[in-house]
Design an enzyme around this catalytic site. Structure first.
Site, PDB file in Angstrom:
ATOM      1  N   CYS A  28       0.822  -1.196   0.000  1.00 23.05           N
ATOM      2  CA  CYS A  28       0.000   0.000   0.000  1.00 23.05           C
ATOM      3  C   CYS A  28       0.860   1.252   0.000  1.00 23.05           C
ATOM      4  CB  CYS A  28      -0.926   0.007   1.216  1.00 23.05           C
ATOM      5  SG  CYS A  28      -0.135  -0.544   2.720  1.00 23.05           S
ATOM      6  N   GLY A  44       3.917  -2.848   3.300  1.00 19.44           N
ATOM      7  CA  GLY A  44       4.828  -3.981   3.178  1.00 19.44           C
ATOM      8  C   GLY A  44       4.188  -5.287   3.587  1.00 19.44           C
ATOM      9  N   GLU A  45       5.039  -6.233   3.924  1.00 21.66           N
ATOM     10  CA  GLU A  45       4.601  -7.543   4.397  1.00 21.66           C
ATOM     11  C   GLU A  45       5.537  -8.002   5.507  1.00 21.66           C
ATOM     12  OE1 GLU A  45       1.923  -8.964   3.425  1.00 21.66           O
ATOM     13  OE2 GLU A  45       1.483  -8.133   1.448  1.00 21.66           O
ATOM     14  N   ARG A  49      -4.809   1.133   0.129  1.00 16.93           N
ATOM     15  CA  ARG A  49      -4.602  -0.299   0.314  1.00 16.93           C
ATOM     16  C   ARG A  49      -4.659  -1.093  -0.971  1.00 16.93           C
ATOM     17  NH1 ARG A  49      -8.260  -4.918   3.342  1.00 16.93           N
ATOM     18  NH2 ARG A  49      -6.549  -6.367   3.766  1.00 16.93           N
ATOM     19  N   SER A 100      10.600 -11.797  -7.083  1.00 14.32           N
ATOM     20  CA  SER A 100      11.698 -11.376  -7.958  1.00 14.32           C
ATOM     21  C   SER A 100      13.014 -11.974  -7.469  1.00 14.32           C
ATOM     22  CB  SER A 100      11.817  -9.846  -7.965  1.00 14.32           C
ATOM     23  OG  SER A 100      12.523  -9.384  -6.827  1.00 14.32           O
ATOM     24  N   GLY A 101      14.041 -11.842  -8.282  1.00 11.74           N
ATOM     25  CA  GLY A 101      15.381 -12.319  -7.920  1.00 11.74           C
ATOM     26  C   GLY A 101      16.309 -11.206  -7.495  1.00 11.74           C
TER      27      GLY A 101
END
Length: 643
Positions: A2, A76-77, A50, A363-364
């Site tokens: 968000c 974030g997470e 959000r 992603s890497g």
């Protein structure tokens, strides 16, 4: 995922203006199109946009504790939130939701400022605690998620995920910081903790800041740093086995979502490793996407297809034209400050493609910095052997003059382009690496900057940024030293900034398994000989992936996410570039020498020298000025009129 924003009165308890807060919040609508809300009380206002990923039903923000004395907005997470909830339940806390946001609220109630040590993930958040009459902000260890803040002249602390939300408040003096100009032209981005504006800052990765009403806003506190001990007693077989285990754990943590999830698959080692780990953890085919280019020199899709075929992924590819340069002004709007990494263009496109099919993509990113994969690391270590053979005074006396005499031979085969190598050998290790990373190097900046800008800089050089980090690195190992510098400059300032803005422009959440901080900490204990062996970068990581990936993917030459800048600036962008740099907003600042710009344009257009990097840096600075309303109206690069 968000966008967060808000205001805090550091002097009194004035009630924020709803219209201003709404304007700040809506400037970041793209970061969270699903829901938005405001919270206003005397002395503080929070805004939140959000993108619903976890706990869609009850995860709305701002979120509060039971008696509403603690409020949080969070971007974030937190991947360990379920384990964190279980731990906090053991301390007597009761949860009303299933969201990681509430886990942070309870963690703040229990541990206060030390709550950050218990969070594993990517995050930027603000907590207002009414009982303590304070505001607390924190940013994740690797700088995946952004957080900007500023203090206005009338005593308001402003903050936001993107700089545009602070500007939208209307109270920020948009005074350009000359040191930010110097840093941008040297590196191609404005590094933490600076922004392009003198009166606004970024909260640096791994930092937290506590603000108490009635007290001045102090300096942020570092709560985490990576330590390159290089002391692990482990052989390459054991390192490879442990790498596979840690990669699987990190990827598994990042598969929690209530929305479609997939991965970027460029065909490089890092993204391929992430996809391989995902495929082994999920019985359903992984959703993967790649961007190809119609110019074969920039196209990696055949290697991505090898991995997609091996793991039978739902693979989607789109081909981008090699003249995809119409995003210049779009990028200026997204990044809010000068940003010159041209790979932002294909990154924008791959995020655009991914969002058609998923809401979350792995992603890497971070693998090269963590495991020692960049080609420049190999060159630096070769030069380091030369530097170690002779004292600095000798090297300066011999190789310094050679560097000045040797021509800038862009037209020649790479083996004959010795000027940069001579420059590097004549310098100290840190100075040489700064020169390697430079987009517009010291001699060119000396010619390019006007006497006006030089006076404002007062002799300051962006190389001090690298020296500051080197002093904190705690290692003399030459590879570990430049990895440490990259982890504090290039990774958060360039790579993470690029991916965050490009993905959020499309309301796409990107997760980063190779930047999991326990994985980064573990890699920093491994000897450098396991990371770079001979000419092979990411040695132990590639060994770990041999059972999981094709040999041609692991051991082919690294290509990178490039665009044909030199050709663009000699061809389709030629007139627009000349107009922008000689008659646009940049030309009116008085910070740059017109004769130097004219000479660079002429030499590049004739093919005498390749000035594509410095010209692109200039072009993106002009685009920033126009987007920020700080320069004269002029032709946009994509042909539209500037507002």
């Amino acid at each position: 995922m968000c966008g967060i924003t808000g205001v805090f009165d550091i002097r009194e308890q004035r009630t924020p203006e709803r219209e201003r807060l709404h304007r700040m919040n809506e400037s970041q609508h793209h970061r969270g199109p699903d829901e938005g809300d405001l919270h206003i009380e005397p002395g503080v206002g929070f805004g939140h946009r959000r993108l619903s990923v976890i706990d869609i039903a009850t995860g709305q923000q701002p979120i509060f504790n039971d008696d509403k004395t603690v409020a949080l907005v969070f971007n974030g997470e937190v991947y360990n939130y379920l384990e964190l909830m279980d731990e906090l339940r053991g301390h007597g806390y009761v949860f009303r939701t299933k969201s990681d946001s509430e886990a942070i609220v309870r963690a703040w109630e229990h541990w206060g400022e030390d709550c950050v040590h218990h969070l594993r993930g990517m995050f930027a958040f603000m907590v207002h605690d009414r009982r303590r009459d304070c505001l607390f902000m924190a940013r994740d260890r690797m700088g995946v998620k952004p957080l900007h803040y500023a203090v206005t002249e009338d005593g308001w602390l402003l903050f936001g995920s993107e700089l545009k939300s602070i500007v939208a408040h209307g109270g920020l003096r948009q005074e350009i910081d000359p040191r930010a100009i110097e840093a941008y032209f040297a590196l191609g981005y404005v590094p933490d903790p600076w922004t392009i504006y003198k009166h606004a800052k970024k909260l640096a990765p791994g930092h937290r800041l506590l603000v108490k009403r009635g007290q001045p806003v102090g300096e942020p506190q570092r709560y985490w740093d990576v330590k390159f001990t290089l002391d692990a007693k482990i052989d390459e077989v054991e390192a490879a086995e442990e790498m596979r285990r840690r990669l699987s754990e990190s990827v598994k943590l990042r598969l929690k979502a209530e929305v479609p999830l997939g991965a970027f698959l460029s065909g490089g080692v890092d993204s391929s490793a992430v996809v391989a780990a995902m495929a082994q953890l999920d019985s359903q085919p992984v959703n993967t996407c790649s961007i190809g280019f119609d110019d074969p020199k920039f196209n990696e899709t055949e290697f991505a297809k090898m991995v997609a075929d091996r793991y039978k992924t739902n693979h989607r590819v789109e081909v981008v034209g090699s003249d995809d340069f119409g995003l210049v002004d779009t990028l200026a709007h997204l990044y809010d400050e000068p940003y010159a990494d041209s790979s932002a263009i294909p990154t924008y496109r791959v995020c655009e493609l991914a969002r058609k099919h998923v809401t979350v993509a792995l992603s890497g990113d971070g693998g090269d910095e963590t495991f020692g994969g960049y080609r420049r690391y190999k060159m630096h270590m070769m030069e380091e052997r030369m530097r170690s053979a002779f004292p600095l005074a000798v090297r300066r006396g011999v190789f310094g003059p050679l560097a000045k005499l040797y021509p800038k031979a862009d037209w020649a085969p790479r083996v004959f382009r010795a000027k940069t190598t001579f420059q590097a050998i004549a310098r100290s290790s840190v100075d040489a690496y700064f020169n390697t990373m430079g987009l517009v190097r010291d001699p060119m900046r000396e010619q390019l900057f006007s006497s006006k800008l030089k006076r404002e800089l007062q002799g300051w050089n962006a190389i001090e940024i690298f020296h500051d980090h080197a002093r904190r690195a705690g290692t003399d190992d030459p590879l570990a030293l430049i990895q440490y510098i990259d982890l504090h400059t290039y990774l958060p300032g360039d790579i993470n900034t690029k991916v965050d803005r490009a993905s959020m422009a499309h309301s796409l959440e990107v997760r980063e398994p190779l930047m999991d901080h326990p994985l980064v900490e573990w890699s920093a204990t491994l000897p450098s000989s396991l990371k770079l062996r001979g000419q092979e970068g990411k040695y132990f990581f590639k060994k770990a992936m041999e059972p999981m990936l094709p040999h041609d993917v692991l051991y082919r030459p690294k290509m990178g996410f490039s665009v044909p800048l030199a050709r663009w600036l000699r061809g389709p962008l030629r007139e627009a570039t000349r107009n922008a740099l000689q008659r646009g907003a940049l030309a009116q600042t008085g910070w740059f020498e017109p004769s130097t710009i004219a000479r660079m344009l002429d030499q590049h257009e004739r093919g005498a020298l390749d000035h594509s990097q410095p010209l692109w840096v200039l072009l993106m600075f002009d685009a920033f000025l126009r987007n920020a309303g700080l320069g004269a109206s002029s032709e946009r690069v994509n042909g539209q009129r500037a507002a």
